[in-house]
Design a protein around this motif. Sequence first.
Motif, mmCIF file in Angstrom:
data_model
loop_
_atom_site.group_PDB
_atom_site.id
_atom_site.type_symbol
_atom_site.label_atom_id
_atom_site.label_comp_id
_atom_site.label_asym_id
_atom_site.label_seq_id
_atom_site.Cartn_x
_atom_site.Cartn_y
_atom_site.Cartn_z
ATOM 1 N N LYS A 1 8.553 17.985 7.861
ATOM 2 C CA LYS A 1 9.591 17.172 7.214
ATOM 3 C C LYS A 1 8.975 15.976 6.501
ATOM 4 N N ALA A 2 7.954 15.376 7.114
ATOM 5 C CA ALA A 2 7.267 14.259 6.458
ATOM 6 C C ALA A 2 6.559 14.736 5.191
ATOM 7 N N TYR A 3 5.932 15.912 5.268
ATOM 8 C CA TYR A 3 5.306 16.490 4.075
ATOM 9 C C TYR A 3 6.340 16.718 2.971
ATOM 10 N N ALA A 4 7.524 17.171 3.339
ATOM 11 C CA ALA A 4 8.575 17.436 2.346
ATOM 12 C C ALA A 4 9.014 16.152 1.655
ATOM 13 N N VAL A 5 9.117 15.063 2.424
ATOM 14 C CA VAL A 5 9.480 13.766 1.834
ATOM 15 C C VAL A 5 8.411 13.322 0.834
ATOM 16 N N ILE A 6 7.147 13.457 1.214
ATOM 17 C CA ILE A 6 6.048 13.057 0.324
ATOM 18 C C ILE A 6 6.055 13.898 -0.950
ATOM 19 N N ARG A 7 6.323 15.190 -0.804
ATOM 20 C CA ARG A 7 6.386 16.049 -2.002
ATOM 21 C C ARG A 7 7.499 15.597 -2.953
ATOM 22 N N ARG A 8 8.613 15.179 -2.378
ATOM 23 C CA ARG A 8 9.711 14.705 -3.236
ATOM 24 C C ARG A 8 9.328 13.422 -3.956
ATOM 25 N N TRP A 9 8.625 12.524 -3.269
ATOM 26 C CA TRP A 9 8.170 11.288 -3.927
ATOM 27 C C TRP A 9 7.193 11.614 -5.051
ATOM 28 N N GLU A 10 6.363 12.625 -4.791
ATOM 29 C CA GLU A 10 5.408 13.029 -5.826
ATOM 30 C C GLU A 10 6.138 13.643 -7.021
ATOM 31 N N ASP B 1 9.205 13.094 -8.043
ATOM 32 C CA ASP B 1 9.997 12.080 -8.758
ATOM 33 C C ASP B 1 9.152 10.921 -9.281
ATOM 34 N N LEU B 2 7.820 11.027 -9.120
ATOM 35 C CA LEU B 2 6.894 9.996 -9.617
ATOM 36 C C LEU B 2 7.225 8.614 -9.048
ATOM 37 N N ILE B 3 7.537 8.590 -7.766
ATOM 38 C CA ILE B 3 7.892 7.312 -7.131
ATOM 39 C C ILE B 3 6.639 6.550 -6.728
ATOM 40 N N TYR B 4 5.653 7.231 -6.174
ATOM 41 C CA TYR B 4 4.398 6.591 -5.803
ATOM 42 C C TYR B 4 3.245 7.319 -6.491
ATOM 43 N N TYR C 1 12.274 -2.119 -8.918
ATOM 44 C CA TYR C 1 12.149 -1.255 -7.728
ATOM 45 C C TYR C 1 11.684 -2.031 -6.487
ATOM 46 N N PRO C 2 12.496 -2.981 -6.029
ATOM 47 C CA PRO C 2 12.050 -3.802 -4.887
ATOM 48 C C PRO C 2 11.845 -3.001 -3.595
ATOM 49 N N TYR C 3 12.719 -2.014 -3.361
ATOM 50 C CA TYR C 3 12.582 -1.238 -2.122
ATOM 51 C C TYR C 3 11.345 -0.331 -2.151
ATOM 52 N N VAL C 4 11.067 0.233 -3.318
ATOM 53 C CA VAL C 4 9.861 1.061 -3.446
ATOM 54 C C VAL C 4 8.621 0.232 -3.129
ATOM 55 N N LYS C 5 8.603 -1.007 -3.604
ATOM 56 C CA LYS C 5 7.451 -1.878 -3.363
ATOM 57 C C LYS C 5 7.364 -2.301 -1.902
ATOM 58 N N CYS C 6 8.512 -2.715 -1.347
ATOM 59 C CA CYS C 6 8.494 -3.204 0.046
ATOM 60 C C CYS C 6 8.107 -2.101 1.035
ATOM 61 N N PHE C 7 8.716 -0.928 0.873
ATOM 62 C CA PHE C 7 8.373 0.167 1.786
ATOM 63 C C PHE C 7 6.973 0.711 1.509
#
Length: 270
Positions: free
Chosen positions: A104-113, A115-118, A75-81
């Motif tokens: 919209k920013a809150y919605a993006v963060i919820r999606r990351w949460e 999908d267990l991305i961060y 996951y290089p992009y996950v790490k870099c960003f």
Amino acid sequence: MDIKQLERQVREITELQDSIRQTSTYCSTFPEHSGMVAFIIENEFISARKERKKLYLFLIHQIILDEKQAKRMDYPYVKCFGQKLKKLIMDYTHQVDEIEDLEKAYAVIRRWEKDLIYHPIFLDKLRSILQPKYDQLKYQQMIVNQINQNELASNKILVQNLQIIQQFDSTYKLYIHLKSLRDIDDKCLDFNTNFDKYMMKCELEKIEDYDMIDDLLEQGETSKTYLSENICSTQNHYLDLARLGEQLIKEDFEKKDNKIEYYKSKRPIS
């Protein structure tokens, strides 16, 4: 990877979903250059106008989703960003001034949460950056809504008061006309009474009183003129009422917003 092509695509990105997906797909093709891609997007993000910052947030989001779908192990992009998100979210929060953009920013963060991305702790820190500005804009929105509601209520009261004034004015005009008609009726009664007196005098005394005849003729002419004038005045009054009624129906049908100005223009001058 063509750096100039990447810079051009990132710079010319639009709100169209295809534009974001095409740029994301191009970036995802070169995971080995994730550091350079993240650096270019970061620079564009920071220098962009506030209304375009959400586009770069969506681009980062799409690149991360594409990488997760590709199931890369490192996951290089996950790490870099991930190393740049705090800085980018701080810039985003500082620049935008619409509550919808923060949502919209809150919605993006919820999606990351979801999908267990961060890690949740990291995402909570991102939310904590957004929260003060969100609370501020929410409070401002509440104040504006309250002011608008107060103004709306005041406007409704104003319209009602002006309607009442208009009704009183119309009622008063009608009263004047009815009073005039009553005066005409009184004059006609006086004329008939005087005429009866003249006829009785002529019959009993066998005398023609020319002065009385002149008075009767004058009274008759006066009553006739007065009646004609008031008939015209009454007709004009009812025509005005009819036009006012038609205008009110038209305004109500078309749901115009200028009712207050209309009533102001129709308000009788004191």
